[in-house]
Design a protein around this motif. Sequence first.
Motif, PDB file in Angstrom:
ATOM      1  N   ASN A  88      -7.977   6.092 -12.293  1.00  0.00           N
ATOM      2  CA  ASN A  88      -8.616   5.357 -11.206  1.00  0.00           C
ATOM      3  C   ASN A  88      -9.032   3.959 -11.639  1.00  0.00           C
ATOM      4  OD1 ASN A  88      -8.530   7.232  -9.083  1.00  0.00           O
ATOM      5  ND2 ASN A  88     -10.332   8.299  -9.857  1.00  0.00           N
ATOM      6  N   GLY A  89      -8.908   3.022 -10.699  1.00  0.00           N
ATOM      7  CA  GLY A  89      -9.327   1.663 -10.983  1.00  0.00           C
ATOM      8  C   GLY A  89      -8.176   0.695 -10.868  1.00  0.00           C
ATOM      9  N   ASP A  90      -8.363  -0.434 -11.503  1.00  0.00           N
ATOM     10  CA  ASP A  90      -7.380  -1.507 -11.454  1.00  0.00           C
ATOM     11  C   ASP A  90      -6.682  -1.656 -12.792  1.00  0.00           C
ATOM     12  OD1 ASP A  90      -9.287  -3.879  -9.390  1.00  0.00           O
ATOM     13  OD2 ASP A  90      -8.555  -1.852  -9.029  1.00  0.00           O
TER      14      ASP A  90
ATOM     15  N   SER B  43      -2.136   0.909  -4.627  1.00  0.00           N
ATOM     16  CA  SER B  43      -1.736  -0.372  -4.058  1.00  0.00           C
ATOM     17  C   SER B  43      -1.220  -1.292  -5.154  1.00  0.00           C
ATOM     18  CB  SER B  43      -2.895  -1.023  -3.308  1.00  0.00           C
ATOM     19  OG  SER B  43      -3.912  -1.405  -4.215  1.00  0.00           O
ATOM     20  N   LEU B  44      -0.517  -2.308  -4.728  1.00  0.00           N
ATOM     21  CA  LEU B  44      -0.021  -3.337  -5.635  1.00  0.00           C
ATOM     22  C   LEU B  44      -0.324  -4.693  -5.015  1.00  0.00           C
ATOM     23  CD1 LEU B  44       1.689  -4.000  -8.233  1.00  0.00           C
ATOM     24  CD2 LEU B  44       3.660  -4.191  -6.688  1.00  0.00           C
TER      25      LEU B  44
ATOM     26  N   ASN C 277       0.816  -1.213   0.000  1.00  0.00           N
ATOM     27  CA  ASN C 277       0.000   0.000   0.000  1.00  0.00           C
ATOM     28  C   ASN C 277       0.852   1.267   0.000  1.00  0.00           C
ATOM     29  OD1 ASN C 277      -2.373  -1.614   0.341  1.00  0.00           O
ATOM     30  ND2 ASN C 277      -1.766  -1.870   2.467  1.00  0.00           N
ATOM     31  N   CYS C 278       0.257   2.335  -0.503  1.00  0.00           N
ATOM     32  CA  CYS C 278       0.982   3.595  -0.629  1.00  0.00           C
ATOM     33  C   CYS C 278      -0.027   4.733  -0.614  1.00  0.00           C
ATOM     34  CB  CYS C 278       1.752   3.570  -1.955  1.00  0.00           C
ATOM     35  SG  CYS C 278       2.563   5.103  -2.426  1.00  0.00           S
TER      36      CYS C 278
ATOM     37  N   THR D 291      -1.350  -6.625  -9.977  1.00  0.00           N
ATOM     38  CA  THR D 291      -2.479  -5.722 -10.162  1.00  0.00           C
ATOM     39  C   THR D 291      -2.212  -4.448  -9.384  1.00  0.00           C
ATOM     40  OG1 THR D 291      -4.081  -7.517 -10.418  1.00  0.00           O
ATOM     41  CG2 THR D 291      -4.953  -5.340  -9.850  1.00  0.00           C
ATOM     42  N   ALA D 292      -2.248  -3.332 -10.086  1.00  0.00           N
ATOM     43  CA  ALA D 292      -2.135  -2.038  -9.435  1.00  0.00           C
ATOM     44  C   ALA D 292      -3.530  -1.438  -9.306  1.00  0.00           C
ATOM     45  CB  ALA D 292      -1.231  -1.104 -10.234  1.00  0.00           C
ATOM     46  N   GLN D 293      -3.753  -0.771  -8.181  1.00  0.00           N
ATOM     47  CA  GLN D 293      -5.041  -0.121  -7.938  1.00  0.00           C
ATOM     48  C   GLN D 293      -4.785   1.333  -7.576  1.00  0.00           C
ATOM     49  OE1 GLN D 293      -6.145  -2.867  -4.755  1.00  0.00           O
ATOM     50  NE2 GLN D 293      -7.705  -3.790  -6.075  1.00  0.00           N
ATOM     51  N   LEU D 294      -5.597   2.212  -8.139  1.00  0.00           N
ATOM     52  CA  LEU D 294      -5.439   3.643  -7.884  1.00  0.00           C
ATOM     53  C   LEU D 294      -6.778   4.239  -7.479  1.00  0.00           C
ATOM     54  CD1 LEU D 294      -3.925   6.372  -7.991  1.00  0.00           C
ATOM     55  CD2 LEU D 294      -4.423   6.434 -10.448  1.00  0.00           C
TER      56      LEU D 294
END
Lengths: 109, 114
Positions: A53-55, A73-74, A22-23, A62-65
Amino acid sequence: QKEVEQNSGPLSVPEGAIASLNCTYSDRVSQSFFWYRQYSGKSPELIMSIYSNGDKEDGRFTAQLNKASQYVSLLIRDSQPSDSATYLCAVFAAGIMRFGAGTRLTVKP
Amino acid sequence: EPEVTQTPSHQVTQMGQEVILRCVPISNHLYFYWYRQILGQKVEFLVSFYNNEISEKSEIFDDQFSVERPDGSNFTLKIRSTKLEDSAMYFCASRGLDRSGELFFGEGSRLTVL
């Protein structure tokens, strides 16, 4: 002060498990977001980039913003011992990329 | 595949000496960067360079530091009078004109100040 914050870890997961990194970032005008992998004494190696935004999925990663929450997150699925490294979150804004302190991940066989 | 190259890979110097670290960015890139990573710490931004001038610098980049693009290919970081605390890995990076912000990093130069 424009900050990029990460869970310092260390994070340890068994082989085959999902690792979650997480970040958060403070600069709301941030444009682009990156995850780098770094082995000791080596230069950062780009794993994923995400801009909206999104995955975003790439193989086991998988990166999520979420820009509203200023959160990136990763996820690493089916973690392998070779994934053991330090993972750096990086945020690009106004021409400069800034890094978090990194999360050290250990994947145990 | 084009890459950023850095020399030397490791330099050992005495405190107070001048050091020049060299980088050859990817040939069609226009933005150049130096970052520093002290052992066990985060990758820290030092300076960015565009159109033959510094575009941004951090508080770390004081008067002891300077950057130069002496010819069409090299990008150098000079530390005028090294201190013990300058011991670190120094990474050069470059990027193209696209707005993605993706940086391409060199392998780094390890500086050890004794």
